[in-house]
Design an enzyme around this catalytic site. Structure first.
Site, PDB file in Angstrom:
ATOM      1  N   PHE A  20      -2.802 -10.527  -5.357  1.00  8.99           N
ATOM      2  CA  PHE A  20      -3.801 -10.647  -4.280  1.00  8.99           C
ATOM      3  C   PHE A  20      -4.271  -9.268  -3.849  1.00  8.99           C
ATOM      4  O   PHE A  20      -3.449  -8.361  -3.661  1.00  8.99           O
ATOM      5  CB  PHE A  20      -3.179 -11.338  -3.054  1.00  8.99           C
ATOM      6  CG  PHE A  20      -2.912 -12.797  -3.275  1.00  8.99           C
ATOM      7  CD1 PHE A  20      -1.896 -13.218  -4.129  1.00  8.99           C
ATOM      8  CD2 PHE A  20      -3.678 -13.753  -2.639  1.00  8.99           C
ATOM      9  CE1 PHE A  20      -1.654 -14.569  -4.345  1.00  8.99           C
ATOM     10  CE2 PHE A  20      -3.445 -15.107  -2.848  1.00  8.99           C
ATOM     11  CZ  PHE A  20      -2.433 -15.509  -3.704  1.00  8.99           C
ATOM     12  N   ALA A  21      -5.594  -9.145  -3.662  1.00  9.66           N
ATOM     13  CA  ALA A  21      -6.158  -7.898  -3.132  1.00  9.66           C
ATOM     14  C   ALA A  21      -7.165  -8.285  -2.058  1.00  9.66           C
ATOM     15  O   ALA A  21      -8.338  -8.543  -2.355  1.00  9.66           O
ATOM     16  CB  ALA A  21      -6.824  -7.105  -4.243  1.00  9.66           C
ATOM     17  N   TYR A  57      -6.791  -3.850   0.550  1.00 10.41           N
ATOM     18  CA  TYR A  57      -5.926  -3.767  -0.627  1.00 10.41           C
ATOM     19  C   TYR A  57      -6.712  -3.793  -1.943  1.00 10.41           C
ATOM     20  O   TYR A  57      -6.137  -3.635  -3.012  1.00 10.41           O
ATOM     21  CB  TYR A  57      -4.871  -4.886  -0.597  1.00 10.41           C
ATOM     22  CG  TYR A  57      -3.702  -4.574   0.322  1.00 10.41           C
ATOM     23  CD1 TYR A  57      -3.913  -4.344   1.676  1.00 10.41           C
ATOM     24  CD2 TYR A  57      -2.401  -4.517  -0.146  1.00 10.41           C
ATOM     25  CE1 TYR A  57      -2.859  -4.064   2.532  1.00 10.41           C
ATOM     26  CE2 TYR A  57      -1.337  -4.238   0.700  1.00 10.41           C
ATOM     27  CZ  TYR A  57      -1.571  -4.007   2.036  1.00 10.41           C
ATOM     28  OH  TYR A  57      -0.522  -3.725   2.875  1.00 10.41           O
ATOM     29  N   ASP A  78       3.052  -8.091  -6.133  1.00 11.08           N
ATOM     30  CA  ASP A  78       2.273  -7.337  -5.156  1.00 11.08           C
ATOM     31  C   ASP A  78       1.218  -6.518  -5.905  1.00 11.08           C
ATOM     32  O   ASP A  78       1.458  -6.106  -7.051  1.00 11.08           O
ATOM     33  CB  ASP A  78       3.180  -6.370  -4.373  1.00 11.08           C
ATOM     34  CG  ASP A  78       3.913  -7.055  -3.223  1.00 11.08           C
ATOM     35  OD1 ASP A  78       3.788  -8.283  -3.077  1.00 11.08           O
ATOM     36  OD2 ASP A  78       4.613  -6.339  -2.479  1.00 11.08           O
ATOM     37  N   ASP A  85      -0.027  -3.548  -4.655  1.00  8.90           N
ATOM     38  CA  ASP A  85       0.099  -2.114  -4.358  1.00  8.90           C
ATOM     39  C   ASP A  85       1.255  -1.510  -5.141  1.00  8.90           C
ATOM     40  O   ASP A  85       2.180  -0.921  -4.573  1.00  8.90           O
ATOM     41  CB  ASP A  85       0.251  -1.884  -2.847  1.00  8.90           C
ATOM     42  CG  ASP A  85       1.396  -2.658  -2.245  1.00  8.90           C
ATOM     43  OD1 ASP A  85       1.688  -3.777  -2.714  1.00  8.90           O
ATOM     44  OD2 ASP A  85       2.026  -2.143  -1.303  1.00  8.90           O
ATOM     45  N   GLU A 109       9.155 -13.293   2.330  1.00 10.59           N
ATOM     46  CA  GLU A 109      10.314 -12.742   1.606  1.00 10.59           C
ATOM     47  C   GLU A 109      11.614 -13.352   2.130  1.00 10.59           C
ATOM     48  O   GLU A 109      12.558 -13.591   1.366  1.00 10.59           O
ATOM     49  CB  GLU A 109      10.341 -11.219   1.746  1.00 10.59           C
ATOM     50  CG  GLU A 109      11.401 -10.564   0.897  1.00 10.59           C
ATOM     51  CD  GLU A 109      11.219  -9.053   0.835  1.00 10.59           C
ATOM     52  OE1 GLU A 109      10.636  -8.573  -0.150  1.00 10.59           O
ATOM     53  OE2 GLU A 109      11.647  -8.358   1.776  1.00 10.59           O
ATOM     54  N   ASP A 131      10.982   1.293  -4.875  1.00  5.07           N
ATOM     55  CA  ASP A 131      10.191   1.723  -3.730  1.00  5.07           C
ATOM     56  C   ASP A 131      10.078   3.243  -3.729  1.00  5.07           C
ATOM     57  O   ASP A 131      11.102   3.938  -3.765  1.00  5.07           O
ATOM     58  CB  ASP A 131      10.831   1.232  -2.427  1.00  5.07           C
ATOM     59  CG  ASP A 131       9.816   1.281  -1.307  1.00  5.07           C
ATOM     60  OD1 ASP A 131       9.310   2.383  -1.022  1.00  5.07           O
ATOM     61  OD2 ASP A 131       9.502   0.222  -0.744  1.00  5.07           O
TER      62      ASP A 131
HETATM   63  C1  UD2 Z   1       7.148  -6.632   1.506  1.00 10.41           C
HETATM   64  C2  UD2 Z   1       7.214  -7.393   0.183  1.00 10.41           C
HETATM   65  C3  UD2 Z   1       5.976  -8.254   0.037  1.00 10.41           C
HETATM   66  C4  UD2 Z   1       5.872  -9.216   1.216  1.00 10.41           C
HETATM   67  C5  UD2 Z   1       5.903  -8.430   2.531  1.00 10.41           C
HETATM   68  C6  UD2 Z   1       6.013  -9.409   3.710  1.00 10.41           C
HETATM   69  C7  UD2 Z   1       8.529  -6.013  -1.297  1.00 10.41           C
HETATM   70  C8  UD2 Z   1       8.574  -4.838  -2.181  1.00 10.41           C
HETATM   71  N1  UD2 Z   1       7.317  -6.416  -0.880  1.00 10.41           N
HETATM   72  O1  UD2 Z   1       6.136  -5.662   1.242  1.00 10.41           O
HETATM   73  O2  UD2 Z   1       6.001  -8.971  -1.182  1.00 10.41           O
HETATM   74  O3  UD2 Z   1       6.964 -10.123   1.191  1.00 10.41           O
HETATM   75  O4  UD2 Z   1       7.011  -7.528   2.599  1.00 10.41           O
HETATM   76  O5  UD2 Z   1       6.531  -8.794   4.831  1.00 10.41           O
HETATM   77  O6  UD2 Z   1       9.547  -6.587  -1.014  1.00 10.41           O
HETATM   78  N2  UD2 Z   1      -1.970  -8.124   0.935  1.00 10.41           N
HETATM   79  C9  UD2 Z   1      -3.351  -7.964   0.838  1.00 10.41           C
HETATM   80  N3  UD2 Z   1      -4.040  -7.512   1.924  1.00 10.41           N
HETATM   81  C10 UD2 Z   1      -3.429  -7.185   3.095  1.00 10.41           C
HETATM   82  C11 UD2 Z   1      -2.027  -7.334   3.182  1.00 10.41           C
HETATM   83  C12 UD2 Z   1      -1.319  -7.782   2.084  1.00 10.41           C
HETATM   84  O7  UD2 Z   1      -3.954  -8.245  -0.204  1.00 10.41           O
HETATM   85  O8  UD2 Z   1      -4.126  -6.767   4.033  1.00 10.41           O
HETATM   86  C13 UD2 Z   1      -1.230  -8.656  -0.221  1.00 10.41           C
HETATM   87  C14 UD2 Z   1      -1.123  -7.616  -1.347  1.00 10.41           C
HETATM   88  O9  UD2 Z   1      -1.085  -8.286  -2.579  1.00 10.41           O
HETATM   89  C15 UD2 Z   1       0.213  -6.948  -1.047  1.00 10.41           C
HETATM   90  C16 UD2 Z   1       1.033  -8.159  -0.563  1.00 10.41           C
HETATM   91  O10 UD2 Z   1       0.099  -8.980   0.161  1.00 10.41           O
HETATM   92  O11 UD2 Z   1       0.738  -6.320  -2.197  1.00 10.41           O
HETATM   93  C17 UD2 Z   1       2.231  -7.830   0.328  1.00 10.41           C
HETATM   94  O12 UD2 Z   1       1.840  -6.997   1.395  1.00 10.41           O
HETATM   95  P1  UD2 Z   1       2.448  -5.528   1.548  1.00 10.41           P
HETATM   96  O13 UD2 Z   1       2.556  -4.922   0.181  1.00 10.41           O
HETATM   97  O14 UD2 Z   1       1.698  -4.782   2.565  1.00 10.41           O
HETATM   98  O15 UD2 Z   1       3.877  -5.863   2.097  1.00 10.41           O
HETATM   99  P2  UD2 Z   1       5.183  -4.879   2.152  1.00 10.41           P
HETATM  100  O16 UD2 Z   1       4.889  -3.591   1.471  1.00 10.41           O
HETATM  101  O17 UD2 Z   1       5.718  -4.840   3.523  1.00 10.41           O
END
Ligand code: UD2
Length: 296
Positions: free
Chosen positions: A65-66, A70, A155, A157, A247, A270
């Protein structure tokens, strides 16, 4: 052990001893307590796996998803996945985005295909992340069960730096979090509040899995995403949100439906963390991001 295997080999009249390089790792856990393999560099031979896998001619789907800002991660994700993700095998990338016009054009390998699927955005980033489970579950029912054999959610990113091959293929696959692979289970980040459907009681839990990379057969991923989103929906109705969103629900699901294969933190590293010696290969890692800027 190796010597006795070699002797057994000789007695069977099989030509040549076993290749000693097949048994390389003594520094990490190689099998879970329920006998699922844990995939680390040095525990498999990719040529053997490729030869077996090619006979089956599977198609693997990747859902990513993007949404909103993102979209900036699409190029790095797809560019590196084109090179390193299941190289030489058939892969369909399903990219969900609210900005299809911003998807850069990338020359994919002939065995790789990209499907761009419009999706709505949500004001809260947590909802974007959590609703992925629902969208994946719906698409399995409507399309993917007819199109792919295995499905992985990733993910966006992230960037890949080394091959991620057929060693990831199995019925139900979870990735051990790079943050929590050494912690005792009671200090893992599970949701512990009993009011949440994601709650895992103290004293329970085995590995802590990252939601950034999980998958398996289409039918198992359907069961997983449907169950996790049911938990998210029930939490919403009860006015609670699990500590780490979907998660937390994923961790609850995988505790009671044990993965048949586990990927070591090589498969999601990470960038914030210093790489310890047990990580011999960083296959995939997060892209550093300014959370305040990118999520709002
Ligand atoms: C963690 C998890 C992630 C998710 C999140 C929830 C890991 C390494 N990653 O990452 O999978 O469970 O926690 O708290 O464990 N996205 C968008 N637009 C946005 C926000 C999110 O497209 O504005 C999508 C995108 O594909 C992104 C994913 O959602 O890769 C997860 O969001 P994140 O990467 O910001 O979450 P993060 O880093 O806290």
């Amino acid at each position: 052990l190796l010597k006795s295997l070699m002797l057994a080999n000789d007695r069977e009249g099989i030509s040549g001893p076993l290749d000693p390089s097949l048994i390389q790792r003594t520094d990490v856990l190689l099998v879970s307590p329920w006998l699922a393999p844990i995939v680390w560099e040095g525990t498999f031979n990719r040529d053997i796996l490729n030869a077996q896998y090619r006979q089956k001619n599977f198609v693997v789907g990747v859902a990513t998803f993007a949404v909103k800002k993102y979209v900036r991660f699409i190029e790095g994700f797809l560019g590196s996945a084109n090179k390193f993700f299941l190289s030489g095998h058939r892969v369909n990338f399903y990219l969900f985005t609210d900005h299809p016009e911003k998807v850069p054009s990338i020359n994919l390998a002939p065995e790789k295909r990209l499907f761009i699927i419009p999706v709505q955005n949500y004001s809260r980033w947590q909802d974007i992340s959590m609703n992925r489970m629902d969208i994946i579950s719906n698409h399995i029912r409507s399309h993917w069960r007819y199109e792919v054999d295995y499905l992985y959610s990733m993910d966006i990113d992230v960037q890949m730096f080394e091959h991620i091959g057929v060693e990831i293929i199995d019925t139900l696959v979870g990735t051990i979090s790079s943050w929590q692979y050494t912690k005792p289970r009671d200090s893992n980040s599970y949701e512990r509040r009993p009011e949440s459907r994601a709650a895992i009681p103290l004293g329970e839990g085995d590995f802590y899995y990252a939601a950034s990379f999980y998958g398996g057969s289409v039918s198992e991923v359907y069961k997983l995403t449907t169950a996790c989103f049911k938990g998210v929906t029930e939490d919403r109705a009860n006015g609670i949100e699990a500590k780490w969103h979907e998660e937390s629900h994923l961790n609850k699901y995988l505790l009671y439906h044990k993965p048949t294969r586990l990927l070591s933190p090589e498969y999601y590293w990470d960038e914030e963390l210093i790489i310890p010696h047990i990580i011999r290969v960083k296959r995939l890692s997060s892209v550093r991001k300014n959370l305040q800027e990118v999520r709002f």
